[in-house]
Design a protein around this motif. Structure first.
Motif, PDB file in Angstrom:
ATOM      1  N   GLU A 112      -7.664  -4.081  -1.188  1.00 44.38           N
ATOM      2  CA  GLU A 112      -8.114  -2.695  -1.279  1.00 44.38           C
ATOM      3  C   GLU A 112      -7.666  -2.118  -2.618  1.00 44.38           C
ATOM      4  OE1 GLU A 112     -10.028  -1.322   0.991  1.00 44.38           O
ATOM      5  OE2 GLU A 112      -9.880  -2.990   2.392  1.00 44.38           O
ATOM      6  N   THR A 113      -8.366  -1.113  -3.111  1.00 44.63           N
ATOM      7  CA  THR A 113      -8.028  -0.533  -4.419  1.00 44.63           C
ATOM      8  C   THR A 113      -6.678   0.178  -4.416  1.00 44.63           C
ATOM      9  OG1 THR A 113      -9.285   1.470  -3.875  1.00 44.63           O
ATOM     10  CG2 THR A 113     -10.430  -0.249  -5.128  1.00 44.63           C
ATOM     11  N   SER A 114      -6.168   0.549  -3.252  1.00 45.00           N
ATOM     12  CA  SER A 114      -4.890   1.248  -3.181  1.00 45.00           C
ATOM     13  C   SER A 114      -3.695   0.294  -3.193  1.00 45.00           C
ATOM     14  CB  SER A 114      -4.835   2.109  -1.913  1.00 45.00           C
ATOM     15  OG  SER A 114      -4.984   1.295  -0.764  1.00 45.00           O
ATOM     16  N   TYR A 115      -3.936  -1.010  -3.129  1.00 43.48           N
ATOM     17  CA  TYR A 115      -2.846  -1.989  -3.073  1.00 43.48           C
ATOM     18  C   TYR A 115      -2.202  -2.176  -4.439  1.00 43.48           C
ATOM     19  CZ  TYR A 115      -4.476  -3.616   1.545  1.00 43.48           C
ATOM     20  OH  TYR A 115      -4.828  -3.718   2.845  1.00 43.48           O
ATOM     21  N   ASN A 147       0.892  -1.162   0.000  1.00 46.68           N
ATOM     22  CA  ASN A 147       0.000   0.000   0.000  1.00 46.68           C
ATOM     23  C   ASN A 147       0.924   1.203   0.000  1.00 46.68           C
ATOM     24  OD1 ASN A 147      -2.027   1.833   0.213  1.00 46.68           O
ATOM     25  ND2 ASN A 147      -2.788   1.139   2.183  1.00 46.68           N
TER      26      ASN A 147
END
Length: 105
Positions: free
Chosen positions: A75-78, A49
């Protein structure tokens, strides 16, 4: 009264969809530059992340070099970095480290 009840149901569904993290399915074939499949290869997937490492998941390729891995709570930020390691079949010592793939968003 019906409008309030419907709003509560929609709000509950919205909250449930926001709090439910996605599951990522990764699969592929690990091969040398000449196309030779690398069986029994360890495939590490580093999950990050930003600059922070979240986890490392591993799996092993089958006899045709194919692997499959499911990663939960994504998560979309990974981002994900895939690195293969091939151990020598006799000694178990790593004799080939593949190039790490660029970070996949």
């Amino acid at each position: 009264m019906k409008k309030i009840f419907l709003s509560i149901i929609l709000f509950t569904i919205l909250i449930a969809s926001i709090t439910t993290a996605a599951t990522l399915e990764l699969n592929g074939t690990i091969a040398k530059n000449d196309g030779t499949a690398l069986n029994s290869t360890i495939v590490n997937v580093t999950i990050k992340n930003g600059p922070t490492q979240i986890a490392i998941n591993s799996t092993t390729t089958n006899s045709s070099g194919w692997f499959n891995m499911t990663i939960a709570n994504v998560e979309t930020s990974y981002s994900f970095i895939i690195t293969p390691y091939h151990p020598n079949e006799t000694t178990g010592i790593v004799d080939y480290v593949g190039q790490s793939m660029f970070a996949l968003p």
